[in-house]
Design a protein around this motif. Structure first.
Motif, mmCIF file in Angstrom:
data_model
loop_
_atom_site.group_PDB
_atom_site.id
_atom_site.type_symbol
_atom_site.label_atom_id
_atom_site.label_comp_id
_atom_site.label_asym_id
_atom_site.label_seq_id
_atom_site.Cartn_x
_atom_site.Cartn_y
_atom_site.Cartn_z
ATOM 1 N N ALA A 1 0.838 -1.204 0.000
ATOM 2 C CA ALA A 1 0.000 0.000 0.000
ATOM 3 C C ALA A 1 0.870 1.250 0.000
ATOM 4 C CB ALA A 1 -0.932 -0.007 1.210
ATOM 5 N N GLY A 2 1.926 1.215 0.785
ATOM 6 C CA GLY A 2 2.833 2.355 0.827
ATOM 7 C C GLY A 2 3.482 2.619 -0.514
ATOM 8 N N GLN A 3 3.870 1.549 -1.189
ATOM 9 C CA GLN A 3 4.505 1.702 -2.500
ATOM 10 C C GLN A 3 3.542 2.314 -3.511
ATOM 11 O OE1 GLN A 3 5.904 -2.213 -3.506
ATOM 12 N NE2 GLN A 3 7.216 -2.349 -1.709
ATOM 13 N N ILE A 4 2.302 1.859 -3.492
ATOM 14 C CA ILE A 4 1.307 2.387 -4.434
ATOM 15 C C ILE A 4 1.062 3.873 -4.173
ATOM 16 C CG2 ILE A 4 -1.128 2.290 -5.105
ATOM 17 C CD1 ILE A 4 -0.999 -0.747 -4.518
ATOM 18 N N ASN A 5 0.865 4.216 -2.912
ATOM 19 C CA ASN A 5 0.558 5.604 -2.578
ATOM 20 C C ASN A 5 1.725 6.543 -2.869
ATOM 21 O OD1 ASN A 5 -2.110 5.185 -1.709
ATOM 22 N ND2 ASN A 5 -1.435 4.549 0.320
ATOM 23 N N THR A 6 2.942 6.087 -2.601
ATOM 24 C CA THR A 6 4.090 6.962 -2.850
ATOM 25 C C THR A 6 4.398 7.115 -4.339
ATOM 26 O OG1 THR A 6 5.611 5.093 -2.512
ATOM 27 C CG2 THR A 6 5.177 6.519 -0.614
ATOM 28 N N ARG A 7 3.838 6.243 -5.173
ATOM 29 C CA ARG A 7 4.040 6.366 -6.618
ATOM 30 C C ARG A 7 3.019 7.300 -7.271
ATOM 31 N NH1 ARG A 7 8.747 5.820 -8.269
ATOM 32 N NH2 ARG A 7 7.887 5.810 -10.383
ATOM 33 N N MET A 8 1.981 7.684 -6.558
ATOM 34 C CA MET A 8 0.932 8.502 -7.167
ATOM 35 C C MET A 8 1.437 9.840 -7.709
ATOM 36 S SD MET A 8 -1.970 7.169 -7.660
ATOM 37 C CE MET A 8 -1.052 5.679 -8.098
ATOM 38 N N PRO A 9 2.319 10.561 -7.022
ATOM 39 C CA PRO A 9 2.814 11.810 -7.616
ATOM 40 C C PRO A 9 3.478 11.597 -8.978
ATOM 41 C CG PRO A 9 3.331 11.756 -5.270
ATOM 42 C CD PRO A 9 2.819 10.397 -5.636
ATOM 43 N N TYR A 10 4.176 10.482 -9.146
ATOM 44 C CA TYR A 10 4.829 10.187 -10.429
ATOM 45 C C TYR A 10 3.774 9.969 -11.521
ATOM 46 C CZ TYR A 10 9.020 9.506 -7.590
ATOM 47 O OH TYR A 10 10.068 9.681 -6.724
ATOM 48 N N TYR A 11 2.713 9.270 -11.172
ATOM 49 C CA TYR A 11 1.621 9.036 -12.118
ATOM 50 C C TYR A 11 0.986 10.359 -12.536
ATOM 51 C CZ TYR A 11 -3.049 7.674 -13.750
ATOM 52 O OH TYR A 11 -4.211 7.538 -14.488
ATOM 53 N N VAL A 12 0.748 11.227 -11.563
ATOM 54 C CA VAL A 12 0.122 12.519 -11.841
ATOM 55 C C VAL A 12 1.004 13.355 -12.767
ATOM 56 C CG1 VAL A 12 -0.542 14.731 -10.804
ATOM 57 C CG2 VAL A 12 -1.279 12.582 -9.746
ATOM 58 N N VAL A 13 2.290 13.397 -12.484
ATOM 59 C CA VAL A 13 3.199 14.204 -13.310
ATOM 60 C C VAL A 13 3.265 13.654 -14.731
ATOM 61 C CG1 VAL A 13 5.599 14.951 -13.605
ATOM 62 C CG2 VAL A 13 4.530 15.033 -11.349
ATOM 63 N N ASN A 14 3.228 12.360 -14.884
ATOM 64 C CA ASN A 14 3.207 11.777 -16.237
ATOM 65 C C ASN A 14 1.939 12.195 -16.989
ATOM 66 O OD1 ASN A 14 5.677 10.463 -16.090
ATOM 67 N ND2 ASN A 14 4.796 8.565 -15.303
ATOM 68 N N LYS A 15 0.798 12.166 -16.303
ATOM 69 C CA LYS A 15 -0.456 12.589 -16.923
ATOM 70 C C LYS A 15 -0.409 14.069 -17.290
ATOM 71 C CE LYS A 15 -4.089 10.519 -16.854
ATOM 72 N NZ LYS A 15 -4.847 9.726 -17.862
ATOM 73 N N LEU A 16 0.173 14.866 -16.403
ATOM 74 C CA LEU A 16 0.307 16.302 -16.661
ATOM 75 C C LEU A 16 1.194 16.544 -17.884
ATOM 76 C CD1 LEU A 16 -0.037 19.302 -15.772
ATOM 77 C CD2 LEU A 16 1.987 18.970 -14.328
ATOM 78 N N ALA A 17 2.325 15.852 -17.931
ATOM 79 C CA ALA A 17 3.245 16.019 -19.063
ATOM 80 C C ALA A 17 2.588 15.616 -20.373
ATOM 81 C CB ALA A 17 4.517 15.204 -18.825
ATOM 82 N N GLU A 18 1.842 14.531 -20.363
ATOM 83 C CA GLU A 18 1.131 14.090 -21.568
ATOM 84 C C GLU A 18 0.121 15.139 -22.014
ATOM 85 O OE1 GLU A 18 -0.667 10.393 -20.590
ATOM 86 O OE2 GLU A 18 1.235 9.318 -20.339
#
Length: 449
Positions: A306-323
């Motif tokens: 759960a910790g790994q998933i939650n800490t990866r969310m900012p990376y997911y958001v930035v990828n979506k923003l960049a796209e």
């Protein structure tokens, strides 16, 4: 100072002092937990002495001024002027209170291990002033065993004995900053003590402060209760964060799914995804149990996942923003991003562990520039992990400002933001909180992340 020939006599006298509110309550740490607790105790009729190492904060409190958005200056001023509440940076006065409640931070180190330095330093400050008949309660979230294994030895190094000369307990804070429905006095309080006398005395105090106490068998059990509450939330937030990623790939709106699922009257509790975890509890507390479990040679795989998933969310958001920026015809490198919200959740001025800080770091590492708007945080304060961002100031939020940026990233869904203005004038809007949909704005150019 309370006197008595036996510990049971001291317990009876201290319990009576709690009941008739003649006991003096000391609170160490006058922040988001300590201040509401101090005001609650003062309103209940206790004389309260608050301790903090931040002298300017102490002065501000004694002047009747608030430094927390959801706590009014009027409330602090009323408590101070009534003579029921005084703040001090003089820790030599720790011998004065009959009960000392410890409300200091318990963060993680950079290696995601418990940092109990604030708790230990507080205990060492109390120990030389510890006197017979005092109650000491830890409220800071920590792993099971902290009260017995860390605090008790420090206090007993003075020659006084827990259960014979003083009382030791744990009662976890349950503050939810900015929640209009629940405050300190209306939230049930879990209480665990080092022995039955400690439990009875601590319960006698808290039963005068809150709507209901929940006594448990030990301080370790009370410590476990707090971790369980927050691990429950962390795991479920991780679940919906993962579902968000999966459903987005399928063209399905996870917020629509959750809103439909929560109509089931049993067997489902809604949790919502976001750009990452923030606040003083959810991003931190699960790792306290993970660390402690290693002592027993137990792997907490579910919690760590759960910790790994939650800490990866900012990376997911930035990828979506960049796209989104790339699709608009602008290269992400060199672009200008306006972030809406720097607080860790809506309608508060609390930045502790805010995912917005990580988002800024990641965006700028990819060559874009970030400004922010937050109606509650005009200046980014100093933080341990993101010191380089301290001093940045909130920009204005108007049509011209919005149009000047290549994209707007909604990181915190404050209620007092005009989201229609944002959508009408921003080139690209990336929404991590479903704020635009909740405001009744057709999706249009809004990209959910």
């Amino acid at each position: 100072m309370l006197q008595g020939n036996t510990i049971s006599d001291i317990a009876v006298r201290l319990e009576r002092a709690m009941q008739d509110r003649t006991a003096v309550v000391g609170i160490v740490g006058l922040g988001y937990v300590g201040i509401p607790l101090a005001l609650t105790a003062a309103k209940a009729g206790f004389n309260v002495l608050g301790f903090d190492i931040d002298s300017p904060r102490v002065d501000q409190i004694n002047q009747g001024k608030s430094f927390i958005k959801h706590i009014s200056s009027e409330a602090i001023s009323e408590a101070v002027q009534s003579g029921k509440f005084e703040a001090t940076a003089d820790f030599s006065r720790l011998s004065e209170p009959d009960a000392i409640l410890i409300c200091v931070p318990t963060p993680l180190t950079k290696h995601r291990e418990p940092d109990l330095s604030y708790v230990e330093n507080t205990a060492r400050a109390i120990a030389p002033r510890l006197r017979k008949g005092q109650l000491i309660v830890l409220e800071s979230t920590t792993y099971p065993g902290t009260t017995d294994e860390i605090l008790k030895p420090i206090f007993e190094s003075t020659g006084l004995k827990s259960g014979e000369d003083f009382f030791l307990a744990f009662s976890p804070e349950r503050e939810d900053p900015g929640n209009p429905d629940f405050g300190t006095s209306t939230i049930p309080k879990v209480v665990g003590g080092d022995g039955p006398d400690a439990l009875a005395v601590a319960d006698a105090l808290y039963s005068r402060l809150v709507v209901k106490t929940v006594p448990v068998s030990s301080s370790a059990t009370a410590e476990a209760v707090k971790l369980t509450e927050n691990i429950f939330r962390a795991v479920n937030i991780a679940l919906v964060n993962e579902l968000k990623v999966v459903y987005a790939a399928m063209g399905i709106d996870v917020w629509e799914v959750i809103d439909a699922a929560k109509t089931k009257p049993f067997g489902f509790m809604p949790f919502y995804p976001g750009p990452g975890l923030g606040g003083h509890c959810i991003p931190i507390d699960p790792f306290y149990l993970t660390w402690k479990a290693r002592e027993y040679d137990i792997a907490t795989r579910f919690i760590e996942l759960a910790g790994q998933i939650n800490t990866r969310m900012p990376y997911y958001v930035v990828n979506k923003l960049a796209e989104a920026v790339d699709r608009s015809g602008k290269a992400f490198t060199g672009s200008k991003i306006l972030m809406l919200g720097i607080a860790y959740k809506k309608n508060v001025d609390d930045m502790r562990e805010s995912p917005s800080l990580k988002l800024i770091e990641l965006i700028e590492a990819r060559g874009a520039h970030v400004d922010y708007f937050d109606p509650y945080i005009p200046v980014i304060p100093m933080t341990r992990e993101h010191a380089e961002l301290a001093g940045r100031r909130s920009t204005a939020l108007d049509a011209a400002t919005l149009a000047a940026y290549d994209a707007v990233l909604i990181a915190t869904d404050h209620d007092n933001v005009d989201y229609k203005l944002v959508v009408d004038h921003a080139k690209v809007v990336v929404d991590t909180r479903n704020a635009c949909a909740k405001a009744g704005i057709p999706e249009g150019r809004v990209i959910k992340a």
